[in-house]
Design a protein around this motif. Sequence first.
Motif, short mmCIF file in Angstrom:
data_model
loop_
_atom_site.label_atom_id
_atom_site.label_comp_id
_atom_site.label_asym_id
_atom_site.label_seq_id
_atom_site.Cartn_x
_atom_site.Cartn_y
_atom_site.Cartn_z
N VAL B 143 0.82 -1.21 0.00
CA VAL B 143 0.00 0.00 0.00
C VAL B 143 0.86 1.27 0.00
N ALA B 144 2.08 1.15 -0.57
CA ALA B 144 2.96 2.32 -0.64
C ALA B 144 2.63 3.13 -1.89
N GLY B 145 2.10 4.32 -1.71
CA GLY B 145 1.75 5.17 -2.86
C GLY B 145 0.40 4.81 -3.44
N TYR B 146 -0.08 5.63 -4.37
CA TYR B 146 -1.37 5.36 -5.00
C TYR B 146 -1.28 4.12 -5.87
N ASP B 147 -2.43 3.46 -6.05
CA ASP B 147 -2.46 2.18 -6.76
C ASP B 147 -2.48 2.41 -8.28
N VAL B 148 -1.34 2.87 -8.79
CA VAL B 148 -1.26 3.20 -10.21
C VAL B 148 -1.38 1.94 -11.08
N SER B 149 -0.88 0.80 -10.59
CA SER B 149 -0.95 -0.43 -11.39
C SER B 149 -2.40 -0.76 -11.73
N ARG B 150 -3.27 -0.71 -10.72
CA ARG B 150 -4.68 -1.04 -10.97
C ARG B 150 -5.34 0.00 -11.87
N LEU B 151 -4.89 1.25 -11.75
CA LEU B 151 -5.45 2.31 -12.59
C LEU B 151 -5.18 2.02 -14.07
N MET B 152 -4.09 1.32 -14.36
CA MET B 152 -3.75 1.00 -15.75
C MET B 152 -4.69 -0.06 -16.34
N VAL B 153 -5.29 -0.88 -15.45
CA VAL B 153 -6.13 -1.98 -15.94
C VAL B 153 -7.46 -1.39 -16.43
N GLY B 154 -7.77 -1.63 -17.68
CA GLY B 154 -9.00 -1.10 -18.25
C GLY B 154 -8.88 0.32 -18.76
N ALA B 155 -7.66 0.89 -18.72
CA ALA B 155 -7.47 2.26 -19.21
C ALA B 155 -7.19 2.28 -20.71
N TYR B 156 -7.14 1.12 -21.34
CA TYR B 156 -6.92 0.99 -22.79
C TYR B 156 -5.68 1.75 -23.26
N GLY B 157 -4.67 1.74 -22.42
CA GLY B 157 -3.40 2.35 -22.83
C GLY B 157 -3.39 3.86 -22.86
N THR B 158 -4.46 4.49 -22.39
CA THR B 158 -4.53 5.95 -22.52
C THR B 158 -3.71 6.68 -21.45
N LEU B 159 -3.24 5.95 -20.43
CA LEU B 159 -2.49 6.61 -19.36
C LEU B 159 -1.01 6.27 -19.40
N GLY B 160 -0.66 5.21 -20.11
CA GLY B 160 0.75 4.82 -20.15
C GLY B 160 0.91 3.53 -20.93
N ILE B 161 2.15 3.24 -21.27
CA ILE B 161 2.46 2.01 -22.00
C ILE B 161 2.97 0.99 -21.00
N LEU B 162 2.24 -0.09 -20.83
CA LEU B 162 2.67 -1.14 -19.91
C LEU B 162 3.88 -1.85 -20.50
N LEU B 163 4.94 -1.97 -19.71
CA LEU B 163 6.15 -2.66 -20.16
C LEU B 163 6.27 -4.04 -19.54
N GLU B 164 5.96 -4.10 -18.24
CA GLU B 164 6.16 -5.35 -17.51
C GLU B 164 5.07 -5.41 -16.44
#
Lengths: 496, 354
Positions: B143-164
């Motif tokens: 729970v360190a920092g905001y949950d950016v990983s989950r924010l990427m799920v379902g964002a259709y790549g509009t917030l960032g390019i997933l690398l790993e």
Amino acid sequence: MPNALNARPKRTPTQRKLLKALARLLPPACVLTDPEDLRPFECDGLSVYRRMPLAVVLPETVDQVQAIMRLAHRMGIPVVARGAGTGLSGGALPSGDGIVLSLAKFTRILRIDPPNALATVEPGVRNLAISEAAASHGLYYAPDPSSQIACTIGGNVAENAGGVHCLKYGLTVHNVLGLKVVTGEGELVSIGTGTLDSPGYDLLALMTGSEGMLAIIVEVTVRLLPRPERAQVALAAFDDIAKAGEAVGALIAGGMVPAALEMMDRLAVQAAEDFVRAGYPRDAQAILLCEVDGSNAEVSQAIMAVREVLLQSGASLVRTAVDEAERQRFWKGRKSAFPAVGRIAPDYYCMDGTIPRRELPRVLREIAALSAHYGLPVANVFHAGDGNLHPLILFDANRPGELARCEALGRDILALCVAAGGTITGEHGVGMEKIDSMCIQFQSGELRQFHAVKAALDPAGLLNPGKAVPTLHRCAEFGAMHVHRGELPHPDLDRF
Amino acid sequence: MGATDLSPALRSQVLAALEAGTALKICGGDSKHFLGRTTAGQVLSLSGHHGIVDYDPRELVLTARAGTRLAEIEETLAQAGQMLAFEPPRFGARATLGGTMACGLSGPRRPYRGAARDAILGCRLINGRGEVLRFGGQVMKNVAGYDVSRLMVGAYGTLGILLEISVRVWPRPTHSLTLMYECGPAEAIERMCGLSLRPLPVDGACFHEGHCYIRVSGAQTAVQEAHSRLGGEPLHDGAAFWEALREHRLPFFACAGPLYRIVVKPHTPPLAIAGDWLLDWGGAQRWLASPVPASAIRRCVAQAGGHVTRWRAGADDADVFEPLTPALARIHRRLKDGFDPGHVFNPGRTYPGL
């Protein structure tokens, strides 16, 4: 000296204007300004950090929350939201120039919806009260932080609280399906409606664990689960803590998902045994508690399999609870571990790191070395199933310098967790306590991105300012003091 | 299959696009191009950036590059008796882990074992400033920092390019049985919702063409016990049925006309919209093939507290996803600006302006 202590502090014209405006928005009993009334709000569960707020407001309606936020926004006043104040990272520590917004009066259970297995509640409802309200339908709310008798669901969402059943049933984030929040600008926003997903970005995930930095939670919808028909626990003792670690890996690799899988080291076992007589073997170097739940047949089969794996992993003793009373007793020892340790030292400090399970033997060895180096004993209690370690540092705050030494040891333990591929907080949050350790876990780019997220939801930066995400400047100062292996963290920052 | 780390090259392409002011259309295996709104831009292919980076069955965690094919991941997991619990729909052999997470799709097991967003533990990504960032981790609790990983799920790549991506995996149940009941939709909804009140190892429930299908999975004795309590007629090849449902290969999905994905609370009664219905997720996800205008469908579903996605929208791609309330739309725009200020990544794929 009570008079001097409780003397009304001098207030600036802005502060006087704020208090007048609050008095117009809320009934008199809902605004606290006298020092003696503010005292209970000066800290949360981490009482080494204390600060008096300007005022505490206890709104009774969502309209009032919105009005308070609009006022605070207009006047640029920091707002710290607060549930039951059981948090362990100083997340609810007040701002000296701001107000504390307590959700203590939001205690209604709005809806239990059995066919949809949902509960909608106000944020001040206690965690355990949700399960109690759902019990007549055979349902319960799964996340069970150890403070569940007292802690509130709003605080649970803010901290993404865990508990002993996370491995199988997830954290708060896996069990929340809807929120109503009030933004820093005073706008009421619905996020999710109780359906399994919602259009757009996953703001539910973003809000969960955001430590009151992004919005004020005013309503929560959680999913409920059917109460398992039966639970059974196995207690295993080991003469070597590394073997206990191996046993955890073997259970998981064997295809089991225990409902709970807890480990305690020798110091924690002895303290718990002295305190509640749980029936733990006092000579063990470590014990494991492994609980399986489900239907009758499922549990019977699973507990046999668990027993076998534990014995094969070198347990010197494996006992399954003979009845429900013994099962409760086995758990009582684990659940009393913190207060039990509290009895053997004047003070203790609870850490909360997570590591990949395979690193456990090495990390425990290094914690023992650090403990010897700092001259402070450490007892280890461990949510072994999900790698969440709670080292308890024993110290005496009345001895000069000991608190500072304890904090330094704590930071070293967290750095150890990060180096092992883990994290500085598994379930307690960063708050004020671990803000410097964030500089170890993240580089400048990630921290800048976190600040951008904060700015997107709270552009004025008034919600719980200064918590959870350090400024780059703070990290530069912290980094200057903690150079690790000659590598300067955040090398791209100016240093003065 | 060899593994390749293209992170530096991908970052260079992002920096070049930023410099030139061109948009990028992020593409994994191109198996879900039919989803969402169309987006212009230069194709940035992730398919060459692949390989499982770390997998230790004892940790229940797998880390792979975004372009790694789901097929490779699922095969690797199966060899260790594990699986992706959210049963992601692949919609083709080329489907990648990155695309699956970006689209946030989950299969029949979703109500019982969690969604794609529940499985993600951490990620490495390139944001719209061309920075390579790491969020979350390889541990279950963080729970360190905001949950950016989950924010990427379902964002259709509009917030960032997933690398790993690191995902949590589950043991694969040793036994599974599908039970079938002849009934209408209303009765099926009652039956499926009734299951969520009983502690049985159910991990699939759907209704299709006059039959309710319930899948129970776990140890042999648990499955047998569930069968004796639930009754029903065992389906001979249950695995094939659920696979066809997951992959949209049932004849129902072969319809030529408009197809809608509707998400409601599971106990919502059958909705009065003419068309063919298939209910999955125990009634919580409903598929509708219908000629009724989308606006009328949206009105009806909104009244029931749900939301609608136009699946396979084709050229007419206004309002593919449920319109956002003004307050939510504002938060979305600010988040987009916070991650991708130049609007380089998949502009407009989900909503205009994102």
